[in-house]
Design a protein around this motif. Structure first.
Motif, PDB file in Angstrom:
ATOM      1  N   CYS A   1       0.817  -1.209   0.000  1.00 48.42           N
ATOM      2  CA  CYS A   1       0.000   0.000   0.000  1.00 48.42           C
ATOM      3  C   CYS A   1       0.853   1.263   0.000  1.00 48.42           C
ATOM      4  CB  CYS A   1      -0.923   0.015   1.220  1.00 48.42           C
ATOM      5  SG  CYS A   1      -2.186  -1.265   1.172  1.00 48.42           S
ATOM      6  N   GLU A   2       0.548   2.123  -0.962  1.00 47.76           N
ATOM      7  CA  GLU A   2       1.182   3.439  -0.991  1.00 47.76           C
ATOM      8  C   GLU A   2       0.355   4.354  -0.084  1.00 47.76           C
ATOM      9  OE1 GLU A   2       2.565   6.884  -4.174  1.00 47.76           O
ATOM     10  OE2 GLU A   2       1.164   5.322  -4.790  1.00 47.76           O
ATOM     11  N   ALA A   3       0.982   4.824   0.998  1.00 48.09           N
ATOM     12  CA  ALA A   3       0.244   5.627   1.974  1.00 48.09           C
ATOM     13  C   ALA A   3       1.205   6.449   2.806  1.00 48.09           C
ATOM     14  CB  ALA A   3      -0.594   4.720   2.881  1.00 48.09           C
ATOM     15  N   HIS A   4       0.654   7.399   3.564  1.00 49.57           N
ATOM     16  CA  HIS A   4       1.482   8.245   4.418  1.00 49.57           C
ATOM     17  C   HIS A   4       2.025   7.445   5.592  1.00 49.57           C
ATOM     18  CE1 HIS A   4       2.952  12.008   6.068  1.00 49.57           C
ATOM     19  NE2 HIS A   4       2.387  11.717   7.217  1.00 49.57           N
ATOM     20  N   SER A   5       1.165   6.595   6.172  1.00 51.30           N
ATOM     21  CA  SER A   5       1.613   5.718   7.265  1.00 51.30           C
ATOM     22  C   SER A   5       2.002   4.376   6.653  1.00 51.30           C
ATOM     23  CB  SER A   5       0.500   5.573   8.307  1.00 51.30           C
ATOM     24  OG  SER A   5      -0.639   4.941   7.728  1.00 51.30           O
ATOM     25  N   ASP A   6       1.739   3.279   7.374  1.00 52.23           N
ATOM     26  CA  ASP A   6       2.082   1.972   6.804  1.00 52.23           C
ATOM     27  C   ASP A   6       1.000   1.442   5.859  1.00 52.23           C
ATOM     28  OD1 ASP A   6       0.068   1.250   8.537  1.00 52.23           O
ATOM     29  OD2 ASP A   6       1.281  -0.091   9.773  1.00 52.23           O
ATOM     30  N   GLY A   7      -0.114   2.201   5.690  1.00 50.14           N
ATOM     31  CA  GLY A   7      -1.138   1.837   4.715  1.00 50.14           C
ATOM     32  C   GLY A   7      -1.953   0.613   5.076  1.00 50.14           C
ATOM     33  N   ASP A   8      -2.098   0.320   6.363  1.00 52.38           N
ATOM     34  CA  ASP A   8      -2.850  -0.863   6.800  1.00 52.38           C
ATOM     35  C   ASP A   8      -4.347  -0.577   6.684  1.00 52.38           C
ATOM     36  OD1 ASP A   8      -4.065  -2.972   8.259  1.00 52.38           O
ATOM     37  OD2 ASP A   8      -2.252  -3.219   9.476  1.00 52.38           O
ATOM     38  N   VAL A   9      -4.963  -1.016   5.588  1.00 47.70           N
ATOM     39  CA  VAL A   9      -6.372  -0.687   5.344  1.00 47.70           C
ATOM     40  C   VAL A   9      -7.292  -1.269   6.415  1.00 47.70           C
ATOM     41  CG1 VAL A   9      -6.191  -0.381   2.853  1.00 47.70           C
ATOM     42  CG2 VAL A   9      -6.651  -2.648   3.760  1.00 47.70           C
ATOM     43  N   LEU A  10      -6.974  -2.442   6.923  1.00 48.23           N
ATOM     44  CA  LEU A  10      -7.832  -3.066   7.927  1.00 48.23           C
ATOM     45  C   LEU A  10      -7.831  -2.255   9.223  1.00 48.23           C
ATOM     46  CD1 LEU A  10      -9.675  -5.289   8.924  1.00 48.23           C
ATOM     47  CD2 LEU A  10      -7.642  -6.652   9.485  1.00 48.23           C
ATOM     48  N   LEU A  11      -6.647  -1.933   9.726  1.00 48.83           N
ATOM     49  CA  LEU A  11      -6.593  -1.163  10.966  1.00 48.83           C
ATOM     50  C   LEU A  11      -7.165   0.239  10.784  1.00 48.83           C
ATOM     51  CD1 LEU A  11      -3.224  -2.152  12.696  1.00 48.83           C
ATOM     52  CD2 LEU A  11      -5.475  -3.259  12.772  1.00 48.83           C
ATOM     53  N   GLY A  57       5.034   6.987   7.764  1.00 48.09           N
ATOM     54  CA  GLY A  57       5.510   5.630   7.977  1.00 48.09           C
ATOM     55  C   GLY A  57       5.132   5.028   9.311  1.00 48.09           C
ATOM     56  N   ALA A  58       4.247   5.693  10.077  1.00 45.54           N
ATOM     57  CA  ALA A  58       3.883   5.212  11.420  1.00 45.54           C
ATOM     58  C   ALA A  58       3.113   3.899  11.334  1.00 45.54           C
ATOM     59  CB  ALA A  58       3.044   6.254  12.143  1.00 45.54           C
ATOM     60  N   PRO A  59       3.363   2.977  12.276  1.00 45.98           N
ATOM     61  CA  PRO A  59       2.564   1.748  12.313  1.00 45.98           C
ATOM     62  C   PRO A  59       1.136   2.063  12.724  1.00 45.98           C
ATOM     63  CG  PRO A  59       3.981   1.882  14.244  1.00 45.98           C
ATOM     64  CD  PRO A  59       4.371   3.020  13.351  1.00 45.98           C
ATOM     65  N   SER A  60       0.179   1.452  12.060  1.00 43.55           N
ATOM     66  CA  SER A  60      -1.220   1.750  12.339  1.00 43.55           C
ATOM     67  C   SER A  60      -1.678   1.257  13.706  1.00 43.55           C
ATOM     68  CB  SER A  60      -2.102   1.150  11.244  1.00 43.55           C
ATOM     69  OG  SER A  60      -1.811   1.753   9.997  1.00 43.55           O
ATOM     70  N   SER A  61      -0.861   0.447  14.356  1.00 42.27           N
ATOM     71  CA  SER A  61      -1.186   0.024  15.727  1.00 42.27           C
ATOM     72  C   SER A  61      -1.257   1.237  16.655  1.00 42.27           C
ATOM     73  CB  SER A  61      -0.137  -0.964  16.246  1.00 42.27           C
ATOM     74  OG  SER A  61       1.165  -0.400  16.196  1.00 42.27           O
ATOM     75  N   VAL A  62      -0.506   2.294  16.328  1.00 46.77           N
ATOM     76  CA  VAL A  62      -0.561   3.536  17.115  1.00 46.77           C
ATOM     77  C   VAL A  62      -1.966   4.128  17.048  1.00 46.77           C
ATOM     78  CG1 VAL A  62       0.297   5.916  17.268  1.00 46.77           C
ATOM     79  CG2 VAL A  62       1.879   4.039  16.775  1.00 46.77           C
ATOM     80  N   PHE A  63      -2.576   4.105  15.871  1.00 46.80           N
ATOM     81  CA  PHE A  63      -3.908   4.667  15.684  1.00 46.80           C
ATOM     82  C   PHE A  63      -4.956   3.819  16.411  1.00 46.80           C
ATOM     83  CE2 PHE A  63      -2.019   5.647  11.261  1.00 46.80           C
ATOM     84  CZ  PHE A  63      -1.222   6.647  11.796  1.00 46.80           C
ATOM     85  N   ILE A  64      -4.788   2.497  16.321  1.00 44.65           N
ATOM     86  CA  ILE A  64      -5.722   1.590  16.997  1.00 44.65           C
ATOM     87  C   ILE A  64      -5.681   1.810  18.502  1.00 44.65           C
ATOM     88  CG2 ILE A  64      -5.927  -0.821  17.738  1.00 44.65           C
ATOM     89  CD1 ILE A  64      -7.435  -0.613  15.321  1.00 44.65           C
ATOM     90  N   LYS A  65      -4.487   1.923  19.057  1.00 49.69           N
ATOM     91  CA  LYS A  65      -4.362   2.094  20.507  1.00 49.69           C
ATOM     92  C   LYS A  65      -5.021   3.385  20.979  1.00 49.69           C
ATOM     93  CE  LYS A  65      -0.153  -0.688  20.874  1.00 49.69           C
ATOM     94  NZ  LYS A  65       1.330  -0.680  21.049  1.00 49.69           N
ATOM     95  N   GLU A  66      -4.915   4.433  20.180  1.00 42.52           N
ATOM     96  CA  GLU A  66      -5.566   5.693  20.549  1.00 42.52           C
ATOM     97  C   GLU A  66      -7.086   5.564  20.453  1.00 42.52           C
ATOM     98  OE1 GLU A  66      -6.177   9.733  21.607  1.00 42.52           O
ATOM     99  OE2 GLU A  66      -4.679   8.185  22.046  1.00 42.52           O
ATOM    100  N   ALA A  67      -7.583   4.879  19.421  1.00 43.10           N
ATOM    101  CA  ALA A  67      -9.031   4.679  19.285  1.00 43.10           C
ATOM    102  C   ALA A  67      -9.571   3.853  20.452  1.00 43.10           C
ATOM    103  CB  ALA A  67      -9.345   3.996  17.956  1.00 43.10           C
ATOM    104  N   VAL A  68      -8.819   2.834  20.850  1.00 46.29           N
ATOM    105  CA  VAL A  68      -9.235   2.000  21.983  1.00 46.29           C
ATOM    106  C   VAL A  68      -9.221   2.810  23.279  1.00 46.29           C
ATOM    107  CG1 VAL A  68      -8.562   0.019  23.419  1.00 46.29           C
ATOM    108  CG2 VAL A  68      -8.565  -0.181  20.914  1.00 46.29           C
ATOM    109  N   ARG A  69      -8.216   3.670  23.425  1.00 50.72           N
ATOM    110  CA  ARG A  69      -8.158   4.518  24.622  1.00 50.72           C
ATOM    111  C   ARG A  69      -9.388   5.422  24.697  1.00 50.72           C
ATOM    112  NH1 ARG A  69      -7.247   9.429  26.315  1.00 50.72           N
ATOM    113  NH2 ARG A  69      -6.989  10.249  24.205  1.00 50.72           N
TER     114      ARG A  69
END
Length: 233
Positions: free
Chosen positions: A107-117, A146-158
């Motif tokens: 995936c070409e994206a600003h972060s890691d492009g993880d569409v599922l997360l 290039g940030a891992p999308s796990s960062v976004f998930i953790k914030e959403a869960v918080r």
């Protein structure tokens, strides 16, 4: 003078005195109504009294508020939907649900492009009535490059826990022509469950091809849909 009484989803105008001194009785649904003399809006939540002057063009709320953030937090459950799509290009890793899936393009994206997360984050934010992922983590901010999308998930869960909710269940669908995800589905689902802090039994993952139609079917893009149910703790 008219009085509109909101009984959650049932509304009626008890008496409307028009300019010609005739009275009418109406049954109305929620929405905005305009006549030649009166414009008023009926809200969809909470009992509300409206005082309406037939000679004016505004409605004055005299009792309560149609909505409030405090009241919304008391909902026993909330439902959210998320969607994301990215182009597939050579030279990028294909990250799905935090798992590196072997493929000749990613995936070409600003972060890691993880569409599922990404779509899971949007589903949770949507259920909470919050701004979408692009507003909270804008691609104009270099710190997310290039940030891992796990960062976004953790914030959403918080944010979800802060609002007093937890995952009731989640159903996600991945759409891509290649590669086949059958060998990777369980590891993706397990990692997603861990990131969400949810039991794997409430996290479901499906994968579909696009029957060689458009960019998805031609292996030029990948997409994901997610529906999430949040339950009050």
């Amino acid at each position: 003078m008219a009085m509109a009484t909101n009984l959650y989803t049932s509304y009626s105008i008890i008496a409307t005195k028009a300019h010609n001194n005739k009275s009418v009785s109406l049954s109305l649904q929620p929405g905005t109504y305009t006549t030649s003399h009166v414009k008023f809006t009926l809200p969809i939540q909470k009992r509300t009294g409206l005082s309406i002057s037939a000679a004016s063009t505004t409605a004055t709320q005299v009792e309560g508020s149609a909505t409030s953030s405090k009241a919304s937090r008391t909902l026993p459950f909330r439902v959210g939907h998320g969607f994301d799509l990215h182009r597939l290009e050579p030279g990028y890793p294909l990250i799905i649900g935090g798992i590196d899936v072997p493929h000749d393009r990613g995936c070409e994206a600003h972060s890691d492009g993880d569409v599922l997360l990404h779509c899971v984050v949007d589903a949770i934010l949507g259920a909470l009535g919050l701004p979408d992922i692009g507003q909270i983590f804008p691609d104009s901010d270099p710190k997310w490059k290039g940030a891992p999308s796990s960062v976004f998930i953790k914030e959403a869960v918080r944010l979800m826990h802060e609002a007093g909710y937890e995952i009731g269940n989640l159903d996600a669908t991945l759409i891509l022509q290649r590669p086949k995800l059958s060998p990777h589905k369980e590891s993706i689902r397990a990692n997603l469950s861990e990131l969400l802090g949810a039991d794997p039994s409430v996290v479901n993952l499906k994968a579909k091809t696009h029957e060689k139609v458009d960019s998805l079917g031609e292996n030029r893009s990948i997409a994901a849909h997610t529906v999430v149910l949040l339950m009050k703790k």
